[in-house]
Design an enzyme around this catalytic site. Structure first.
Site, PDB file in Angstrom:
ATOM      1  N   ASP A 258      -7.983  -1.853 -10.509  1.00  0.00           N
ATOM      2  CA  ASP A 258      -9.106  -0.879 -10.616  1.00  0.00           C
ATOM      3  C   ASP A 258     -10.190  -1.295  -9.819  1.00  0.00           C
ATOM      4  OD1 ASP A 258     -10.412   1.540 -11.432  1.00  0.00           O
ATOM      5  OD2 ASP A 258     -10.162   0.986 -13.228  1.00  0.00           O
ATOM      6  N   ILE A 259     -10.584  -0.225  -8.988  1.00  0.00           N
ATOM      7  CA  ILE A 259     -11.586  -1.281  -8.332  1.00  0.00           C
ATOM      8  C   ILE A 259     -13.093  -0.957  -9.264  1.00  0.00           C
ATOM      9  CG2 ILE A 259     -13.063  -1.129  -5.893  1.00  0.00           C
ATOM     10  CD1 ILE A 259     -10.210  -2.475  -6.685  1.00  0.00           C
TER      11      ILE A 259
ATOM     12  N   ASP B  27     -11.089   6.851  -8.692  1.00  0.00           N
ATOM     13  CA  ASP B  27     -12.407   7.889  -7.926  1.00  0.00           C
ATOM     14  C   ASP B  27     -12.698   7.879  -6.693  1.00  0.00           C
ATOM     15  OD1 ASP B  27     -13.763   4.983  -6.495  1.00  0.00           O
ATOM     16  OD2 ASP B  27     -13.316   4.961  -8.134  1.00  0.00           O
TER      17      ASP B  27
ATOM     18  N   GLU C  15      -6.786   0.910  18.167  1.00  0.00           N
ATOM     19  CA  GLU C  15      -5.739   1.736  17.355  1.00  0.00           C
ATOM     20  C   GLU C  15      -4.344   1.381  16.757  1.00  0.00           C
ATOM     21  OE1 GLU C  15      -5.343   3.447  13.793  1.00  0.00           O
ATOM     22  OE2 GLU C  15      -7.081   3.789  14.401  1.00  0.00           O
TER      23      GLU C  15
ATOM     24  N   SER D  66      -8.611   2.886   8.975  1.00  0.00           N
ATOM     25  CA  SER D  66      -7.260   3.277   9.786  1.00  0.00           C
ATOM     26  C   SER D  66      -7.069   1.868   9.215  1.00  0.00           C
ATOM     27  CB  SER D  66      -7.347   3.129  11.358  1.00  0.00           C
ATOM     28  OG  SER D  66      -7.502   4.456  12.053  1.00  0.00           O
TER      29      SER D  66
ATOM     30  N   GLY E 254     -10.868   3.461 -13.179  1.00  0.00           N
ATOM     31  CA  GLY E 254     -10.201   4.198 -13.322  1.00  0.00           C
ATOM     32  C   GLY E 254     -10.537   5.488 -11.609  1.00  0.00           C
TER      33      GLY E 254
ATOM     34  N   ASP F 262      -2.038  -0.650  13.929  1.00  0.00           N
ATOM     35  CA  ASP F 262      -1.633   0.441  13.593  1.00  0.00           C
ATOM     36  C   ASP F 262      -0.321  -0.328  13.089  1.00  0.00           C
ATOM     37  OD1 ASP F 262      -3.467   2.015  12.677  1.00  0.00           O
ATOM     38  OD2 ASP F 262      -2.101   3.585  13.853  1.00  0.00           O
TER      39      ASP F 262
END
Length: 611
Positions: free
Chosen positions: A572-573, A593, A319, A530, A591, A323
Site C-alpha cells: 500500500d502506497i 487512491d 519507447e 510506460s 487503500g 517496453d
C-alpha cells in the site's frame, strides 16, 4: 466561409453517383466536434477520389451477455472462474443480429458498395470496405478534409461531424475514420528521457546478491534513483521464481508510433572458445542484458508486424526499447512478442496513391482478436486525453478489450504522465469549463491501468502518475467499495472537477522513474508510466506462468480478483500526489487512491493469494 466548410455537412452532387433511396436521406448526427480538435488545422478539401478504408462497427446483438461472461470467468467466487471463452464463443456473442446485417447491406448496395466485397471480421460485427471520399461523404452526410497536425506536420483525412440515416442508428456503433483525430504520432507515448538522472554502467554486484525472497529491506538505496530489473525483482519479490511454462505462457507488447524494438540493443551475439566458454560479447556497444540481466544473455524476442508496422532495426525507438527490455527483464525466460503496428501513415497531399488512414488501435485489435491463440498477458504504453476521443469510438474500442479479457488475457495500460491533467484542462464541448482530464484507454473498465511510484523504503506516488475518474464509463462494481472509501475521506476537495461516479483509475502501480534503458548502445535514464506498465505486466506474466505450470487457467481479466482476494498482495502506497489542472490533484493514502491504485505488487503474496 472556412468555418462553414469545417463543420458543415456536404451536400453531394448526384451526378455520377448511385440513386439513393429516400430512407437513407433522413440523417441524424452520430458524432460532432464543437471545434476542430486542438493541435490540428484545416489544410484543404480532401480529394473525392481518395480511397478510404472504411470500418463500420455494427451493434453486437449479445454484447451484454459477453460482459456477463467476462465477469463470471474473472470472478474467483463464481463457478465459471477461469473458464475463458474461445474465439468462436466470443464471436457468437458479438455477432450482429441478422436484421442489422440485412439493413446495412441494403444501405451499402444503394451507395454502390457490393456487400460481397466487404470484409467481415469479429463474428461479422466489423465491416471493412474500400470507398472513395466522395462515397463516404454521401453515406455519412459529411465533409472530409485534409488536416495538418501543428506539432508533427502530419496530414490526415478526417471530418469534424458525421451522420447516419435515422434507420441505422440502432444498428451501427461507430464508423472510422471519421471524427477521431489522434494519429499515433500525436498520441502520447507515456515515457520521457530523464537526462538529469545519471545512468549507471551495470548492476552486476547487486544482481549477484539477489538470494532469498526479495523485500524492501534488501533493496539498495541506489534503486531510489536508478531502476534496473534487479531493483524491480527485489522490490516486487520475483527474484527467486523461475518460470516453468515457457512453452505455453507468453507476454505481448503492443507497439505503435513507428517505433521498433531494436535487437542490437536487446540481444547479444556470443563468441565461444574451443571449450565452449564465452570469450566476447558483440552487440551495439554494451547490451541491456549484458549490463542488467546476464542470465538472459542471448535471449531474443519475436516481432510480429501488424498492418505494415515494420521492423526497421536501424531506427529504434526509446519507447519500444523501454517496453521490451523491461517486459523481458521481469519475465525472463518467458517468450515475449512485440507487435509492431502500422495503419496510420501520413496522407501526402497531391499523392494519388491510396493510403490507410485508420487508427492503429483498430488494426491491432482486428489482428489480435482474429488469432486463435493469444498471449496471456499484454502491455500497452500509449494514451490520449479521453475528451479527444469520440465517445462512440472509445466505447467500441473498450468493448474490444472486453472480448480479449473474456478469452483469458490480462491487459495492462499505462495511466498517463500528466497527473490529473496537463495545461488549463478546459473542456472541448464549447463550455470551456476547467475539468480534470482522464486518459483513454486507461479509463476503460476492462483493462488494468498502471500508475507510477518512485523511491524505496518506502515507495511513494510520483507527481506525474495519471489518475482520476472517467467521464465516459461508469464505475464498475468491482471497485465500488474501494473508491467509496477514498471519496469518503476526500471531504469534497475538488469534487466539482471530476466525475465521482466514473470508472476510477489507476488500478495498481509500479516504479516509473530512472529506468536504465539501452538505446543505440548507450544507457539512458527513462521515466513514465510506460515503464510502470511493462513492469507490472512482467509480474502478472510470472503469476500466469505459475498457474499454468500448476495445470490451472491464466488469470485473464484481472480487476475483479485484484480488488477482492488480491488486495492483500499489494504494498500500500500512502504518500505522494498527482497535481495538474492548476490544482494539487489527488493524494495517495491508505487503500485504493487515484495516484497509485491498490499499490505495487508483492509477487510472493499474490502467488499465495491468487496464483
Amino acid at each position: 466561409m472556412l468555418s462553414v466548410l469545417l463543420v458543415g455537412c456536404l451536400v453531394a452532387s448526384a451526378l455520377g453517383k448511385p440513386l439513393v433511396s429516400k430512407r437513407w436521406k433522413d440523417f441524424e448526427v452520430k458524432h460532432a466536434w464543437h471545434d476542430v480538435p486542438a493541435g490540428w488545422q484545416f489544410h484543404d478539401i480532401a480529394p473525392e477520389d481518395h480511397i478510404l478504408n472504411l470500418r463500420i462497427a455494427l451493434k453486437q446483438d449479445r454484447f451484454d451477455d459477453l460482459v456477463t461472461a467476462l465477469y463470471e470467468v474473472s470472478d474467483p467466487a463464481h463457478e465459471k472462474y477461469g473458464q475463458h471463452l474461445s474465439k468462436e464463443e466470443v464471436e457468437a456473442l458479438v455477432a450482429p443480429h441478422p436484421s442489422s446485417v440485412d439493413l446495412i447491406d441494403a444501405w451499402l448496395s444503394d451507395h454502390g458498395v457490393d456487400p460481397f466485397s466487404v470484409q467481415r471480421l469479429n463474428g461479422g460485427s466489423w465491416l471493412n470496405l474500400e470507398v472513395t471520399v466522395g462515397q463516404a461523404s454521401q453515406m455519412l452526410n459529411c465533409s472530409y478534409n485534409i488536416y495538418q497536425h501543428t506539432g508533427t506536420s502530419e496530414y490526415i483525412i478526417r471530418t469534424t461531424s458525421y451522420s447516419l440515416p435515422s434507420l441505422l442508428h440502432p444498428h451501427i456503433n461507430m464508423v472510422a475514420p471519421t471524427t477521431y483525430f489522434s494519429s499515433m504520432r500525436s498520441m502520447r507515448a507515456t515515457s520521457f528521457v530523464q537526462p538529469h538522472i545519471k545512468p549507471i554502467e551495470d548492476d552486476h554486484d547487486f544482481a549477484a546478491s539477489l538470494v532469498g525472497a526479495g523485500s524492501l529491506a534488501t533493496v539498495p538505496s541506489s534503486c531510489a534513483t536508478t531502476i534496473t530489473p534487479s531493483c524491480l525483482r527485489a522490490l516486487y519479490n520475483t527474484s527467486t521464481y523461475v518460470p516453468k511454462a515457457t512453452a505455453t505462457n507468453k507476454l505481448g507488447i503492443a507497439g505503435y508510433l513507428g517505433e521498433f524494438a531494436n535487437n542490437a540493443d536487446l540481444q547479444v551475439m556470443l563468441v565461444l572458445d574451443s571449450r565452449g566458454r564465452k570469450t566476447h560479447v558483440f552487440g551495439n556497444l554494451q547490451t541491456f542484458f549484458e549490463k542488467f540481466r546476464t542470465d538472459a544473455v542471448g535471449t531474443t524476442f519475436q516481432t510480429v508486424e501488424v498492418n505494415g508496422g515494420g521492423d526497421d532495426q536501424s531506427d529504434p525507438g526509446v519507447e519500444a526499447n523501454l517496453d521490451i527490455q523491461y517486459a523481458e527483464g521481469m519475465s525472463f525466460p518467458t517468450p515475449n512478442i512485440y507487435y509492431s503496428t502500422g495503419g496510420s501513415p501520413p496522407f501526402i497531399p497531391d499523392d494519388n496513391t491510396p493510403t490507410n488512414t485508420n487508427e492503429p488501435y483498430l488494426n491491432w485489435l482486428d489482428f489480435i482478436l482474429n488469432q486463435t491463440v493469444v498471449p496471456q498477458t499484454f502491455t500497452t504504453s500509449y494514451g490520449d486525453d479521453e475528451q479527444t476521443v469520440p465517445v462512440d469510438y472509445a466505447t467500441t474500442v473498450c468493448g474490444l478489450f472486453a472480448q480479449l479479457g473474456a478469452r483469458g488475457s490480462s491487459i495492462m495500460f499505462s495511466s498517463g504522465d500528466d497527473g490529473v491533467g496537463a495545461g488549463d484542462c478546459l473542456t472541448n464541448d464549447g463550455t470551456n469549463r476547467t475539468q480534470f482530464q482522464p486518459n483513454f484507454p486507461a479509463s476503460c473498465p476492462f483493462v488494468t491501468t498502471v500508475g507510477a511510484t518512485t523511491r524505496v523504503n518506502p515507495e511513494v506516488g510520483i507527481d506525474f502518475s495519471g489518475g482520476g475518474f472517467s467521464n465516459y464509463f461508469g464505475q464498475p462494481s468491482y471497485q465500488a467499495t474501494a473508491v467509496s472509501t477514498f471519496l469518503g475521506r476526500l471531504h469534497g476537495v475538488n469534487t466539482s472537477l471530476f466525475n465521482s461516479a466514473g470508472r476510477a483509475y489507476p488500478d495498481v502501480s509500479a516504479q516509473g522513474q530512472g529506468f536504465q534503458v539501452v538505446f543505440n548502445g548507450s544507457t539512458i535514464s527513462v521515466g513514465g508510466t510506460s515503464a510502470s506498465s511493462p513492469t507490472f505486466a512482467g509480474v502478472i506474466s510470472l503469476l500466469n506462468d505459475f498457474r499454468i505450470s500448476q495445470g490451472r487457467r491464466p488469470l485473464g481479466f484481472l480487476n475483479p480478483i485484484l480488488y477482492t482476494a488480491g488486495v492483500a498482495g499489494f504494498n500500500d502506497i500512502t504518500s505522494g500526489s498527482n497535481p495538474g489542472c492548476n490544482t494539487n490533484g489527488f493524494s495517495a493514502g491508505p487503500g485504493w487512491d487515484p495516484v497509485t491504485g491498490l499499490g505495487t505488487p508483492d509477487f510472493g503474496k499474490l502467488q499465495a493469494l491468487i496464483g
